[in-house]
Design an enzyme around this catalytic site. Structure first.
Site, PDB file in Angstrom:
ATOM      1  N   SER A 176       0.792  -1.220   0.000  1.00  0.00           N
ATOM      2  CA  SER A 176       0.000   0.000   0.000  1.00  0.00           C
ATOM      3  C   SER A 176       0.832   1.282   0.000  1.00  0.00           C
ATOM      4  O   SER A 176       0.353   2.318  -0.441  1.00  0.00           O
ATOM      5  CB  SER A 176      -0.966   0.002   1.183  1.00  0.00           C
ATOM      6  OG  SER A 176      -0.282  -0.247   2.380  1.00  0.00           O
ATOM      7  N   HIS A 204      -5.414  -3.234  -2.828  1.00  0.00           N
ATOM      8  CA  HIS A 204      -5.112  -2.274  -3.901  1.00  0.00           C
ATOM      9  C   HIS A 204      -5.067  -2.901  -5.283  1.00  0.00           C
ATOM     10  O   HIS A 204      -4.916  -2.190  -6.275  1.00  0.00           O
ATOM     11  CB  HIS A 204      -3.788  -1.568  -3.610  1.00  0.00           C
ATOM     12  CG  HIS A 204      -3.845  -0.715  -2.389  1.00  0.00           C
ATOM     13  ND1 HIS A 204      -4.362   0.560  -2.386  1.00  0.00           N
ATOM     14  CD2 HIS A 204      -3.491  -0.973  -1.106  1.00  0.00           C
ATOM     15  CE1 HIS A 204      -4.306   1.058  -1.168  1.00  0.00           C
ATOM     16  NE2 HIS A 204      -3.790   0.147  -0.369  1.00  0.00           N
ATOM     17  N   LYS A 235     -11.612   1.082  -1.911  1.00  0.00           N
ATOM     18  CA  LYS A 235     -10.562   1.608  -2.788  1.00  0.00           C
ATOM     19  C   LYS A 235     -11.096   1.657  -4.222  1.00  0.00           C
ATOM     20  O   LYS A 235     -11.949   2.476  -4.493  1.00  0.00           O
ATOM     21  CB  LYS A 235      -9.293   0.818  -2.566  1.00  0.00           C
ATOM     22  CG  LYS A 235      -8.672   1.327  -1.256  1.00  0.00           C
ATOM     23  CD  LYS A 235      -7.791   0.421  -0.510  1.00  0.00           C
ATOM     24  CE  LYS A 235      -7.436   1.102   0.812  1.00  0.00           C
ATOM     25  NZ  LYS A 235      -6.853   0.191   1.781  1.00  0.00           N
TER      26      LYS A 235
HETATM   27  C1  LIG Z   1      -6.586   0.101   3.120  1.00  0.00           C
HETATM   28  C2  LIG Z   1      -6.051  -1.242   3.452  1.00  0.00           C
HETATM   29  C3  LIG Z   1      -6.679  -2.058   4.385  1.00  0.00           C
HETATM   30  C4  LIG Z   1      -7.821  -1.555   5.242  1.00  0.00           C
HETATM   31  O1  LIG Z   1      -8.987  -1.483   4.516  1.00  0.00           O
HETATM   32  P1  LIG Z   1     -10.171  -0.535   5.066  1.00  0.00           P
HETATM   33  O2  LIG Z   1     -11.378  -1.028   4.377  1.00  0.00           O
HETATM   34  O3  LIG Z   1      -9.778   0.849   4.675  1.00  0.00           O
HETATM   35  O4  LIG Z   1     -10.211  -0.724   6.541  1.00  0.00           O
HETATM   36  C5  LIG Z   1      -6.211  -3.324   4.583  1.00  0.00           C
HETATM   37  N1  LIG Z   1      -5.138  -3.773   3.891  1.00  0.00           N
HETATM   38  C6  LIG Z   1      -4.484  -3.005   3.005  1.00  0.00           C
HETATM   39  C7  LIG Z   1      -3.306  -3.553   2.277  1.00  0.00           C
HETATM   40  C8  LIG Z   1      -4.911  -1.710   2.759  1.00  0.00           C
HETATM   41  O5  LIG Z   1      -4.251  -0.934   1.920  1.00  0.00           O
END
Ligand SMILES: *Cc1c(COP(=O)(O)O)cnc(C)c1O
Length: 387
Positions: A176, A204, A235
């Site tokens: 991320s 992602h 996302k």
């Molecule tokens: C953003 C993210 C999360 C958390 O997801 P949310 O729905 O925002 O809580 C978990 N793992 C990774 C790799 C992320 O980038």
């Protein structure tokens, strides 16, 4: 009866001390209230679906139909047909027998790890894994052994040394803060050779990678290779929430044992409906992914021409390595003065000395907007060299 302010309280003293620590290191975190008129190169809405009028209309319609919230957990009375349909669509997208919705990705990772691991489980994590994966293993009482980033030899050594009965290898699909991708085939083969399970968090990659947005695992790898797949909806899909996909047995186990699933209110049904609409658009408008990847290539080329220190990444996450915390804050501030939003990322989110701007691209960015970003970055660079 009023109580005298407890200025001598050990809690007050501790809070002050903790705040001072962060401030002294220049690591004080502050939220910015995002106004209109900002050019967004910071968010994770890679396909522009959060702002898509069809997704918005579906969510509004859903709220009128079912109300603003689910009103209860999935196991009580919060599980509706729209949730069921979304789980089936998500399972089909990633080629798994079944999927289970969670309220956030953070909670999905905590839920899975807590439900699968205990002190007899060895968990092997890439050093750059998301905080929620590290927290989940800790919550489960399992010890995480961290292997060097994307280093299969190191992973192999750690696996060979462990004596625990059950072993779980865990990795982000796309990292991320770095934008690079895990070697899924290599991880799957290494895990299998030690009879370990593999869990991939594709927060992602989903919607962005794969032949049709099924992510970096998706239908390219089956349940035997990647038994546990986590995807998030906040996302590329533009809404909120997350899911875990895998075998019937895995999903049933989570319904029984994942406390972060059982003891929380179900996702608002309107969000589930909006996510279904986002999935339909993902399917029907592959040109969004084409445009996103063209924007990534365009930005990388312009940045390379300007000698900007971009890290190697072919995903929408494009880190500009500035190393020094103050420098990253200064660049982000200057971009901000041009009404351009980028993330300034520093420790403890990334290791010390690796501060960076986290620039993210979207399908909906226009060429002239990317040009504006690059010009502003060139200006930051020029200012530093005093020219
Ligand atoms: C953003 C993210 C999360 C958390 O997801 P949310 O729905 O925002 O809580 C978990 N793992 C990774 C790799 C992320 O980038």
């Amino acid at each position: 009866m009023s109580v005298a302010p407890d200025v001598d309280s050990p809690w007050r003293h501790w809070l002050d001390q903790q705040a001072l620590n962060r401030r002294e290191q220049g690591l004080w975190r502050q939220r910015r209230v995002m106004g209109k008129g900002y050019l967004d190169f910071a968010g994770n809405d890679y396909l522009g679906l959060a702002l898509d009028s069809r997704v918005i209309a579906t969510q509004a319609e859903g709220a009128r139909r079912w109300g603003a919230g689910a009103g209860a957990s999935h196991l009580v009375s919060g599980h509706l047909a729209v949730h069921e349909e979304l789980e089936q669509r998500l399972a089909a997208l990633v080629g798994r027998p079944r999927a289970l919705l969670f309220s956030t990705g953070y909670m999905a990772n905590l839920g899975v790890l807590q439900a699968l691991c205990d002190s007899h489980t060895a968990v092997f994590q890439d050093r750059l894994n998301h905080a929620s994966l590290l927290d989940g293993a800790r919550l489960a009482g399992a010890r995480s052994r961290r292997f060097h980033h994307r280093d299969l030899d190191d992973l192999h050594l750690l696996l060979a040394r462990s004596r625990e009965e059950r072993k779980l290898v865990v990795s982000d699909g796309v990292f991320s803060m770095d934008g690079d991708s895990a070697d899924i085939a290599g991880l799957a083969a290494t895990a299998a050779s030690h009879q370990a399970w593999l869990m991939i968090d594709d927060a992602h990659g989903l919607g962005v990678l794969g032949s049709d947005g099924d992510g970096c695992v998706g239908r390219a790898y089956d349940c035997d290779q990647v038994p546990i797949l986590v995807g998030t909806l906040g996302k590329a899909l533009g809404t909120a929430g997350a899911f875990v996909a895998g075998s019937q047995a895995l999903i049933e186990h989570l319904i029984q044992y994942a406390r972060g699933y059982v003891y929380t209110t179900a996702q608002p049904p309107a969000i589930a409906a909006a996510t279904l609409e986002a999935l339909t658009i993902l399917e029907q408008e592959p040109e969004r992914r084409t445009r996103l990847h063209a924007n990534i290539a365009y930005f990388r080329q312009a940045a390379a021409q300007a000698d900007l220190p971009l890290a190697a990444s072919s995903t929408p996450i494009q880190p500009l390595m500035l190393h020094d915390t103050e420098r990253a804050m200064r660049w982000a501030e200057q971009l901000n003065s041009h009404h351009i939003a980028v993330g300034a990322i520093r420790e403890p989110t990334v290791p010390k000395g690796q501060a960076r701007l986290r620039i993210t691209l979207k399908a909906t960015h226009q060429r002239h907007e990317i040009d504006r970003l690059v010009s502003a970055l060139i200006e930051c660079q020029a200012r530093e060299s005093g020219s």
